[in-house]
Design a protein around this motif. Structure first.
Motif: not given
Ligand code: F6R
Length: 369
Positions: A155-157, A242, A245, A104-106, A57-60, A109
């Motif tokens: 928050v912004a990746s 970016k 956001e 996914s960074q986190s 999702c999103g940036t990922s 998600t």
């Molecule tokens: C944008 C941002 C979000 C995440 C998205 C996925 O700056 O941070 O779009 O990229 O919510 O999050 P993860 O990568 O943690 O699954």
């Protein structure tokens, strides 16, 4: 803890040389062959994969789009990229020769977790590219490739995005090596260029003041458009995200080739348009096509701001401002061209007095569907 920077986001933008370097670290043996032992997946299985679906999702998801260009080119396996929350609802075609790559960074998600679970139930192999050790998505996946960006607080990746792209390249090169799709010498060359990226990101960071100055001038812009092509397309999407956001500015990213199919109607006097320009050294006509897109929008009054490879003289006449990034392989360019766009959004949001690290309505980790 912010390392002398005013915000975590600024710090994390400046952490990026290290995030890429650490993600590359320890992935090769003494003879330079890629070894991704931590993957926990049988190399034979990776050899027999017939299709890859990237879920994020999103940036990922934009990192996933970059991954598609690189992996298809190097491995010659079809790669689809799908938003996790759309995936389950379209009755996707998956079997045990499908590899699901989640980004996914986190690692928490919910949309991505549910999509991975669904794919597993359907018999797919699952591989997580993740920045958070021991988080849920990697725990529930068959395989894992960790990015080593370090904890991301804003928050912004930013740094996690570059680390995800780096890890995707490693996965692509590893699969190309396993499947004999690239010669070892070709893989060595790409890896050598990847290892030069951190120093080149640092050069972009060192030139950041020019971008921050532009951001301060543009603080009142009601809307900003971003165009890109090939791997520059997800970079354009990321530049727009970016800005939405953290600076709450209406922004849209487009594939440059799509302009004439509609978005060009948006262009009028003074409309700012960022263009991510591909390398002029590519074998095809991509560069010329993007230069002509720049001319088209400029002829209709756009204020054109280009991100181009050092030495690219063709863009100068049609750009109000050019931000140059050092030269690298065309597929690796997102690791450099993204950086000016991050700096721009961060500086613009700061200029407007917004809370850069904690933008309104957003959470760092979206644990609801
Ligand atoms: C944008 C941002 C979000 C995440 C998205 C996925 O700056 O941070 O779009 O990229 O919510 O999050 P993860 O990568 O943690 O699954």
């Amino acid at each position: 803890e912010k390392g002398g920077f005013g915000t975590f986001m600024e710090k994390e933008i400046h952490d990026q040389p290290k995030a890429v370097e650490d993600t590359l670290l320890g992935r090769t043996d003494a003879s330079g062959r890629l070894v991704l032992d931590e993957l926990r997946i049988d190399p034979e299985e990776l050899k027999n994969i017939s299709k890859i679906i990237v879920l994020a999702c999103g940036t990922s998801a934009y990192a996933g789009m970059v991954a598609k260009y690189a992996i298809e080119h190097w491995v010659r396996v079809p790669v689809e990229v799908e938003l996790s929350h759309e995936f389950r609802y379209r009755d996707p075609i998956i079997d045990d020769s499908t590899l699901i790559v989640s980004l996914s960074q986190s690692g928490e998600t919910m949309d991505t977790l549910m999509a991975v679970r669904y794919a597993k139930e359907q018999g797919a192999r699952t591989l997580a590219i993740c920045n958070t050790n021991g988080s849920t998505i990697p725990r529930e996946s068959d395989a894992v490739l960790y990015t080593h960006a370090g904890p991301e607080i804003a928050v912004a990746s930013t740094k996690a995005f570059l680390a995800q792209i780096t890890a995707s390249y490693l996965l692509g090169l590893y699969m190309a090596q396993l499947r004999g799709k690239l010669f070892q010498g070709e893989i060595d060359d790409i890896l050598a260029d990847l290892h030069k990226i951190p120093g080149k990101i640092q050069e972009v960071l060192d030139g950041g003041e020019q971008i921050r100055e532009l951001a301060r001038e543009m603080a009142q812009a009601p809307s900003v458009l971003f165009l890109g092509r090939h791997v520059g397309y997800p970079v354009a999407m990321e530049g727009a995200l970016k800005l939405k956001e953290i600076a709450y500015i209406h922004a849209e990213g487009f594939a440059a080739g799509e302009l004439k199919h509609g978005p060009i109607a948006l262009i009028d006097q003074g409309q700012p348009v960022f263009v991510v320009v591909p390398s002029p050294h590519g074998r095809d006509s991509l560069h010329a096509k993007v230069v002509s897109n720049i001319q088209e929008v400029r002829a209709r009054g756009a204020k054109t701001i280009t991100v181009a490879e050092a030495g690219d003289a063709d863009v100068v006449d049609y750009s109000e401002q050019v931000f140059y990034v050092p030269e690298t392989q065309p597929l690796l360019m997102p690791l450099l061209t993204t950086v000016p766009l991050q700096i721009f959004a961060c500086a613009l949001a700061a200029e407007k007095g917004y809370d850069v690290d904690q933008p309104r309505n957003l959470a760092k980790s979206v644990t609801v569907e």
